[in-house]
Scaffold this motif. Structure first.
Motif, PDB file in Angstrom:
ATOM      1  N   VAL A  32       0.829  -1.206   0.000  1.00 22.45           N
ATOM      2  CA  VAL A  32       0.000   0.000   0.000  1.00 22.45           C
ATOM      3  C   VAL A  32       0.865   1.259   0.000  1.00 22.45           C
ATOM      4  O   VAL A  32       1.814   1.366   0.762  1.00 22.45           O
ATOM      5  CB  VAL A  32      -0.928   0.039   1.239  1.00 22.45           C
ATOM      6  N   GLU A  33       0.493   2.181  -0.871  1.00 26.69           N
ATOM      7  CA  GLU A  33       1.079   3.519  -0.835  1.00 26.69           C
ATOM      8  C   GLU A  33      -0.074   4.501  -0.653  1.00 26.69           C
ATOM      9  O   GLU A  33      -1.039   4.487  -1.414  1.00 26.69           O
ATOM     10  CB  GLU A  33       1.829   3.849  -2.117  1.00 26.69           C
ATOM     11  N   THR A  34       0.035   5.331   0.371  1.00 23.79           N
ATOM     12  CA  THR A  34      -0.986   6.345   0.629  1.00 23.79           C
ATOM     13  C   THR A  34      -0.465   7.685   0.125  1.00 23.79           C
ATOM     14  O   THR A  34       0.633   8.100   0.471  1.00 23.79           O
ATOM     15  CB  THR A  34      -1.316   6.422   2.131  1.00 23.79           C
ATOM     16  N   VAL A  35      -1.269   8.328  -0.695  1.00 19.77           N
ATOM     17  CA  VAL A  35      -0.883   9.594  -1.315  1.00 19.77           C
ATOM     18  C   VAL A  35      -1.162  10.759  -0.367  1.00 19.77           C
ATOM     19  O   VAL A  35      -2.245  10.851   0.204  1.00 19.77           O
ATOM     20  CB  VAL A  35      -1.670   9.800  -2.631  1.00 19.77           C
ATOM     21  N   ASP A  36      -0.191  11.622  -0.232  1.00 20.94           N
ATOM     22  CA  ASP A  36      -0.362  12.882   0.485  1.00 20.94           C
ATOM     23  C   ASP A  36      -0.540  13.964  -0.580  1.00 20.94           C
ATOM     24  O   ASP A  36       0.394  14.266  -1.327  1.00 20.94           O
ATOM     25  CB  ASP A  36       0.870  13.175   1.349  1.00 20.94           C
ATOM     26  N   MET A  37      -1.736  14.515  -0.670  1.00 25.36           N
ATOM     27  CA  MET A  37      -2.028  15.514  -1.708  1.00 25.36           C
ATOM     28  C   MET A  37      -1.116  16.733  -1.609  1.00 25.36           C
ATOM     29  O   MET A  37      -0.912  17.430  -2.599  1.00 25.36           O
ATOM     30  CB  MET A  37      -3.500  15.956  -1.633  1.00 25.36           C
ATOM     31  N   ASN A  38      -0.550  16.985  -0.434  1.00 20.42           N
ATOM     32  CA  ASN A  38       0.354  18.124  -0.276  1.00 20.42           C
ATOM     33  C   ASN A  38       1.623  17.988  -1.121  1.00 20.42           C
ATOM     34  O   ASN A  38       2.255  18.981  -1.457  1.00 20.42           O
ATOM     35  CB  ASN A  38       0.718  18.324   1.198  1.00 20.42           C
ATOM     36  N   LEU A  39       1.988  16.759  -1.472  1.00 26.10           N
ATOM     37  CA  LEU A  39       3.173  16.541  -2.306  1.00 26.10           C
ATOM     38  C   LEU A  39       2.921  16.889  -3.771  1.00 26.10           C
ATOM     39  O   LEU A  39       3.860  16.923  -4.571  1.00 26.10           O
ATOM     40  CB  LEU A  39       3.632  15.085  -2.201  1.00 26.10           C
ATOM     41  N   PHE A  40       1.661  17.146  -4.115  1.00 24.20           N
ATOM     42  CA  PHE A  40       1.298  17.429  -5.498  1.00 24.20           C
ATOM     43  C   PHE A  40       0.728  18.836  -5.659  1.00 24.20           C
ATOM     44  O   PHE A  40      -0.020  19.105  -6.588  1.00 24.20           O
ATOM     45  CB  PHE A  40       0.312  16.370  -6.006  1.00 24.20           C
ATOM     46  N   GLU A  41       1.116  19.704  -4.748  1.00 26.35           N
ATOM     47  CA  GLU A  41       0.652  21.090  -4.830  1.00 26.35           C
ATOM     48  C   GLU A  41       1.335  21.780  -6.014  1.00 26.35           C
ATOM     49  O   GLU A  41       2.548  21.716  -6.166  1.00 26.35           O
ATOM     50  CB  GLU A  41       0.978  21.825  -3.530  1.00 26.35           C
ATOM     51  N   MET A  42       0.545  22.415  -6.844  1.00 28.47           N
ATOM     52  CA  MET A  42       1.050  23.111  -8.032  1.00 28.47           C
ATOM     53  C   MET A  42       0.194  24.332  -8.293  1.00 28.47           C
ATOM     54  O   MET A  42      -0.859  24.476  -7.685  1.00 28.47           O
ATOM     55  CB  MET A  42       1.106  22.208  -9.261  1.00 28.47           C
ATOM     56  N   PRO A  43       0.627  25.182  -9.197  1.00 32.82           N
ATOM     57  CA  PRO A  43      -0.200  26.362  -9.504  1.00 32.82           C
ATOM     58  C   PRO A  43      -1.589  25.931  -9.962  1.00 32.82           C
ATOM     59  O   PRO A  43      -1.755  24.873 -10.566  1.00 32.82           O
ATOM     60  CB  PRO A  43       0.545  27.036 -10.654  1.00 32.82           C
ATOM     61  N   ILE A  44      -2.574  26.761  -9.676  1.00 35.89           N
ATOM     62  CA  ILE A  44      -3.931  26.474 -10.122  1.00 35.89           C
ATOM     63  C   ILE A  44      -3.937  26.396 -11.642  1.00 35.89           C
ATOM     64  O   ILE A  44      -3.330  27.222 -12.322  1.00 35.89           O
ATOM     65  CB  ILE A  44      -4.913  27.546  -9.617  1.00 35.89           C
ATOM     66  N   TYR A  45      -4.622  25.349 -12.142  1.00 36.96           N
ATOM     67  CA  TYR A  45      -4.634  25.140 -13.589  1.00 36.96           C
ATOM     68  C   TYR A  45      -5.172  26.371 -14.315  1.00 36.96           C
ATOM     69  O   TYR A  45      -6.187  26.956 -13.935  1.00 36.96           O
ATOM     70  CB  TYR A  45      -5.480  23.921 -13.982  1.00 36.96           C
ATOM     71  N   LYS A  46      -4.463  26.736 -15.361  1.00 42.81           N
ATOM     72  CA  LYS A  46      -4.888  27.803 -16.267  1.00 42.81           C
ATOM     73  C   LYS A  46      -4.320  27.453 -17.634  1.00 42.81           C
ATOM     74  O   LYS A  46      -3.152  27.070 -17.752  1.00 42.81           O
ATOM     75  CB  LYS A  46      -4.341  29.144 -15.761  1.00 42.81           C
ATOM     76  N   HIS A  47      -5.145  27.559 -18.671  1.00 39.81           N
ATOM     77  CA  HIS A  47      -4.719  27.171 -20.009  1.00 39.81           C
ATOM     78  C   HIS A  47      -3.440  27.902 -20.435  1.00 39.81           C
ATOM     79  O   HIS A  47      -2.514  27.284 -20.970  1.00 39.81           O
ATOM     80  CB  HIS A  47      -5.835  27.414 -21.031  1.00 39.81           C
ATOM     81  N   GLN A  48      -3.374  29.207 -20.190  1.00 41.27           N
ATOM     82  CA  GLN A  48      -2.177  29.972 -20.580  1.00 41.27           C
ATOM     83  C   GLN A  48      -0.936  29.452 -19.860  1.00 41.27           C
ATOM     84  O   GLN A  48       0.143  29.395 -20.443  1.00 41.27           O
ATOM     85  CB  GLN A  48      -2.351  31.472 -20.279  1.00 41.27           C
ATOM     86  N   ARG A  49      -1.106  29.054 -18.604  1.00 39.64           N
ATOM     87  CA  ARG A  49       0.019  28.505 -17.834  1.00 39.64           C
ATOM     88  C   ARG A  49       0.489  27.194 -18.476  1.00 39.64           C
ATOM     89  O   ARG A  49       1.682  26.941 -18.574  1.00 39.64           O
ATOM     90  CB  ARG A  49      -0.435  28.292 -16.391  1.00 39.64           C
TER      91      ARG A  49
END
Length: 183
Positions: A32-49
């Motif tokens: 089992v691997e439990t995901v910590d969502m904090n490790l996947f923090e990124m800028p809020i999605y935006k098409h231009q980005r």
């Protein structure tokens, strides 16, 4: 069997993380691997980005974890009737990876819990409609209402016998399915 346990919350005290961790512990002989969502923090999605910088590495790393798993256990926190912002952003970015379905058709038990009587039913319904459009192979769903009354935080387990048995039956169903698929 490799299980990826995902709690759709970035809270350090996430009740959905407690639920998904407990659920994963019930599958015998599983890695089992439990995901910590904090490790996947990124800028809020935006098409231009996306056009300027491409898909962030964190989204690619999240996708790689899905790809390495045999089974997904996903427990979503409900914020105003739908996904948490932290989860939604990871989902959005991962959906932008070229030639990829987010969930990659992995067998999934989709879950939710909340302190109230609906137990995260709003987010569960939203995800059950949306995930199949992104490669979600939802084998079953589970909701745990009144979390504080039905989960023993000290023992780290569902304390409501009826709901605990329901969860175990659903985990057996998904585990058996994975065994059949391996043959």
């Amino acid at each position: 069997m490799k299980i990826l346990a995902i709690a759709g919350s970035n809270s350090d005290t996430s009740i959905n993380k407690l639920l998904v961790t407990y659920a994963a512990s019930l599958v015998p002989n599983a890695e089992v691997e439990t995901v910590d969502m904090n490790l996947f923090e990124m800028p809020i999605y935006k098409h231009q980005r996306e056009v300027e910088s491409g898909v962030p590495q964190e989204a690619k790393d999240f996708a790689a974890k899905i790809d390495a798993a045999d089974i997904l256990l996903v427990s979503l926190s409900e914020h105003n009737g739908t996904y948490s912002t932290a989860f939604k952003n990871v989902f959005d970015w991962t959906s932008r990876i070229k030639d990829r379905a987010v969930w990659n058709e992995k067998p999934m038990l989709l879950m939710a819990t909340a302190p109230g009587g609906r137990g995260g039913l709003g987010v569960l319904e939203a995800a059950a409609k949306r995930f199949p459009l992104h490669g979600g192979n939802i084998v079953d769903t589970f909701t745990l209402p009144f979390f504080n009354d039905n989960f023993d935080k000290t023992a780290q387990k569902v304390s409501n016998e009826e709901k605990d048995n329901e969860l175990k039956e659903k985990l057996e169903k998904i585990s058996t399915l994975e065994s059949i698929l391996e043959k």
